[in-house]
Design a protein around this motif. Structure first.
Motif, mmCIF file in Angstrom:
data_model
loop_
_atom_site.group_PDB
_atom_site.id
_atom_site.type_symbol
_atom_site.label_atom_id
_atom_site.label_comp_id
_atom_site.label_asym_id
_atom_site.label_seq_id
_atom_site.Cartn_x
_atom_site.Cartn_y
_atom_site.Cartn_z
ATOM 1 N N GLU A 178 35.547 -110.435 125.795
ATOM 2 C CA GLU A 178 36.421 -111.072 126.772
ATOM 3 C C GLU A 178 37.431 -112.018 126.121
ATOM 4 O O GLU A 178 38.260 -112.612 126.812
ATOM 5 N N VAL A 179 37.365 -112.152 124.801
ATOM 6 C CA VAL A 179 38.227 -113.093 124.085
ATOM 7 C C VAL A 179 39.647 -112.522 123.977
ATOM 8 O O VAL A 179 39.844 -111.306 123.890
ATOM 9 N N ASP A 180 40.632 -113.423 123.951
ATOM 10 C CA ASP A 180 42.019 -113.024 123.713
ATOM 11 C C ASP A 180 42.095 -112.114 122.483
ATOM 12 O O ASP A 180 41.487 -112.405 121.453
ATOM 13 N N PRO A 181 42.839 -111.005 122.581
ATOM 14 C CA PRO A 181 42.872 -110.039 121.471
ATOM 15 C C PRO A 181 43.301 -110.644 120.142
ATOM 16 O O PRO A 181 42.755 -110.290 119.084
ATOM 17 N N GLY A 182 44.268 -111.563 120.167
ATOM 18 C CA GLY A 182 44.705 -112.173 118.916
ATOM 19 C C GLY A 182 43.624 -112.991 118.264
ATOM 20 O O GLY A 182 43.442 -112.962 117.045
ATOM 21 N N VAL A 183 42.874 -113.727 119.079
ATOM 22 C CA VAL A 183 41.759 -114.514 118.559
ATOM 23 C C VAL A 183 40.689 -113.581 118.009
ATOM 24 O O VAL A 183 40.171 -113.786 116.901
#
Length: 285
Positions: free
Chosen positions: A201-206
């Motif tokens: 569920e984390v931001d793709p960049g992170v």
């Protein structure tokens, strides 16, 4: 951005960079200015005052490379190799999580608690990463001794740079190991910004660029909290405190875990500057 660098001004480069970053960043103009200043070795103010100056070929190539890496969602902090936290500048790279401003709420809470406690205090920062929490506490609590623990030796290498950078190596002891296991003694205060995200569920960049060890909180984001609460009671001195950063929707679940581990404790939730639940605090008896 093509053509001779002699015909490309700093203003031209910023326009190109902003357009390139529009879909990859929420702050394309700021990112462009920061990366341009880094490329030139200037302050942002100097960049903005000299926008009509031309680029050199070498600087243009370096800037373009940085912008393309940012367009691939690599954090600006990794591209410039530093990040400000609690008024201090920290070395950061892909071995550690980028310090976030909301984590300053945890430092605020710890410093407020420490004001009312007799010195010297013994503090442990669990999952220290870049060392930003431990170093900030050491700078503001010069009589305290702080154990900064991380499972990652790579992260501890970065933390060591920051400990030395801020001249707190006499008061910060870096320990390699799993959560509280390396602690040589009970402490007055335990602080931690543990992994609390559900990784998919984390931001793709992170997710693409930051270390998963510092992000992955298990299937419900609570796996590391459960382990911390299991070990914390025996690691705290009488009258000690435990302070944990949480995700904005995790307060109820983490408070429930805290009550199970510390049934007699006073438990509070502190909000960050955006008004989101950010730190669970347990004052033990």
């Amino acid at each position: 951005m093509t053509g001779s660098a002699l015909r490309v001004t700093l203003a031209d480069a910023i326009v190109w960079a902003v357009e390139t970053l529009r879909d990859a960043s929420e702050t394309p103009r700021l990112d462009a200015e920061v990366l341009l200043a880094h490329t030139l070795g200037w302050s942002r103010a100097r960049v903005l005052s000299r926008l009509e100056e031309p680029f050199t070929d070498e600087s243009l190539h370096q800037f373009r490379t940085l912008i393309l890496r940012r367009a691939a969602r690599e954090p600006v902090a990794y591209l410039v190799g530093r990040k400000e936290f609690y008024g201090l500048e920290f070395v950061v790279d892909r071995r550690v999580l980028v310090p976030r401003p909301e984590t300053e709420t945890l430092v605020d809470a710890a410093l407020e608690w420490a004001k009312h406690r007799p010195a010297p205090l013994v503090i442990a920062d669990i999952g220290t990463g870049s060392g930003c929490i431990a170093v900030a506490l050491a700078v503001h609590l010069p009589q305290a001794h702080i154990y900064a623990i991380d499972l990652s030796r790579d992260a501890l290498a970065v933390a060591r740079q920051n400990v030395i950078r801020h001249h707190v190596d006499a008061s910060v002891t870096l320990l390699n190991g799993d959560l509280l296991a390396p602690l040589p003694q009970p402490v007055d205060l335990l602080v931690s910004n543990p992994p609390y995200t559900v990784l998919n569920e984390v931001d793709p960049g992170v997710r693409m660029h930051e270390p998963h060890l510092a992000l992955d909180g298990g299937s419900d984001g609570l796996a590391v909290y459960r382990r911390l609460f299991a070990a914390a009671p025996s690691a705290l001195r009488p009258g000690g405190a435990l302070m944990l950063e949480i995700g904005a929707t995790q307060a109820r679940a983490v408070v429930d875990l805290a009550r199970q581990a510390f049934p007699e404790a006073v438990i509070r939730v502190r909000q960050d500057l955006a008004g989101r639940d950010r730190v669970v605090i347990c004052f033990s008896d």
